[in-house]
Design a protein around this motif. Structure first.
Motif, PDB file in Angstrom:
ATOM      1  N   ARG A  18       0.815  -1.219   0.000  1.00  0.00           N
ATOM      2  CA  ARG A  18       0.000   0.000   0.000  1.00  0.00           C
ATOM      3  C   ARG A  18       0.848   1.269   0.000  1.00  0.00           C
ATOM      4  O   ARG A  18       0.410   2.320  -0.440  1.00  0.00           O
ATOM      5  N   PRO A  69      -0.634   2.920  -4.546  1.00  0.00           N
ATOM      6  CA  PRO A  69      -1.423   4.098  -4.947  1.00  0.00           C
ATOM      7  C   PRO A  69      -0.621   5.097  -5.782  1.00  0.00           C
ATOM      8  O   PRO A  69      -1.132   5.641  -6.763  1.00  0.00           O
ATOM      9  N   ALA A  96      -1.580   5.756  -9.585  1.00  0.00           N
ATOM     10  CA  ALA A  96      -2.014   7.121  -9.902  1.00  0.00           C
ATOM     11  C   ALA A  96      -1.163   7.712 -11.026  1.00  0.00           C
ATOM     12  O   ALA A  96      -1.671   8.415 -11.899  1.00  0.00           O
ATOM     13  N   ALA A 100      -2.550  10.435  -6.033  1.00  0.00           N
ATOM     14  CA  ALA A 100      -2.864   9.260  -5.225  1.00  0.00           C
ATOM     15  C   ALA A 100      -3.953   9.594  -4.205  1.00  0.00           C
ATOM     16  O   ALA A 100      -4.806   8.754  -3.914  1.00  0.00           O
ATOM     17  N   LEU A 151      -7.321   9.057  -5.641  1.00  0.00           N
ATOM     18  CA  LEU A 151      -7.721   7.652  -5.683  1.00  0.00           C
ATOM     19  C   LEU A 151      -8.404   7.247  -4.378  1.00  0.00           C
ATOM     20  O   LEU A 151      -9.382   6.499  -4.386  1.00  0.00           O
ATOM     21  N   GLU A 152      -7.889   7.756  -3.266  1.00  0.00           N
ATOM     22  CA  GLU A 152      -8.435   7.415  -1.950  1.00  0.00           C
ATOM     23  C   GLU A 152      -9.877   7.885  -1.798  1.00  0.00           C
ATOM     24  O   GLU A 152     -10.605   7.357  -0.963  1.00  0.00           O
ATOM     25  N   LEU A 203     -12.590   2.240  -7.202  1.00  0.00           N
ATOM     26  CA  LEU A 203     -11.165   2.010  -6.953  1.00  0.00           C
ATOM     27  C   LEU A 203     -10.769   0.616  -7.418  1.00  0.00           C
ATOM     28  O   LEU A 203      -9.696   0.438  -8.008  1.00  0.00           O
ATOM     29  N   LEU A 208      -7.849   0.002 -10.200  1.00  0.00           N
ATOM     30  CA  LEU A 208      -6.667  -0.834  -9.973  1.00  0.00           C
ATOM     31  C   LEU A 208      -6.625  -2.026 -10.926  1.00  0.00           C
ATOM     32  O   LEU A 208      -5.551  -2.375 -11.433  1.00  0.00           O
TER      33      LEU A 208
END
Length: 163
Positions: free
Chosen positions: A81, A85, A89, A96, A99-100, A107, A111
């Motif tokens: 992790r 990200p 990204a 990034a 993305l969260e 998501l 991915l």
């Protein structure tokens, strides 16, 4: 009444597959934005490979049976992790942090698409590591083979001319 369309000719299907290999970029609409996920360029890929070296090492371990399945890869996203990200990204030219903010299903789609677009890159990196390991192993085993010792000087026989 629905009408069945004829299947695309094999040559069109093959051309589409070839194009997907040569240009694997994919466009997604996520979080109200249109995102183009692209394959890493050569030098960019070298940087990503360096930053993601532990992830690539785990990809090698996950493919020890010769297959690399997405379900196995997906589990590695959580383990790595700290880097996933950022590199994911980067392929979409997004932050990034953005993305969260995506919903879990978006998501997941991001991915999965990112990895599909860059699968050839990761496979090349895995193969490069495996080739290097094989070469190192071959070199180590070649160095371990020794030739028989020469006879000690005291046991050598003299030729007639030396006698």
């Amino acid at each position: 009444m629905a009408t069945k369309l004829p299947a695309a000719p094999a040559s069109e299907t093959a051309a589409a597959d070839d194009l997907a290999i040569l240009h694997p970029d994919r466009t997604l609409v996520l979080g109200g934005r249109t995102i183009v996920l692209r394959e890493y360029g050569f030098f960019e890929g070298l940087d990503v490979a360096d930053r993601a070296s532990a992830f690539i090492a785990d990809l090698i371990a996950a493919s020890d049976d010769g297959a690399l399945r997405y379900a196995q890869v997906r589990r590695l996203f959580g383990r790595h992790r700290a880097v996933i990200p950022a590199i994911a990204a980067q392929a979409g030219d997004v932050d990034a942090a953005w993305l969260e903010t995506l919903a879990p299903d978006e998501l997941e789609l991001y991915l999965a698409t990112w990895f599909a677009v860059n699968a050839a890159f990761f496979v090349r990196e895995v193969l490069a590591e495996l080739r290097e390991a094989q070469l190192l192993a071959a070199g180590a085993s070649a160095g371990a083979i020794s030739s028989p010792d020469s006879p000690p000087p005291a046991t050598a026989t003299l030729s007639d001319s030396a006698a």
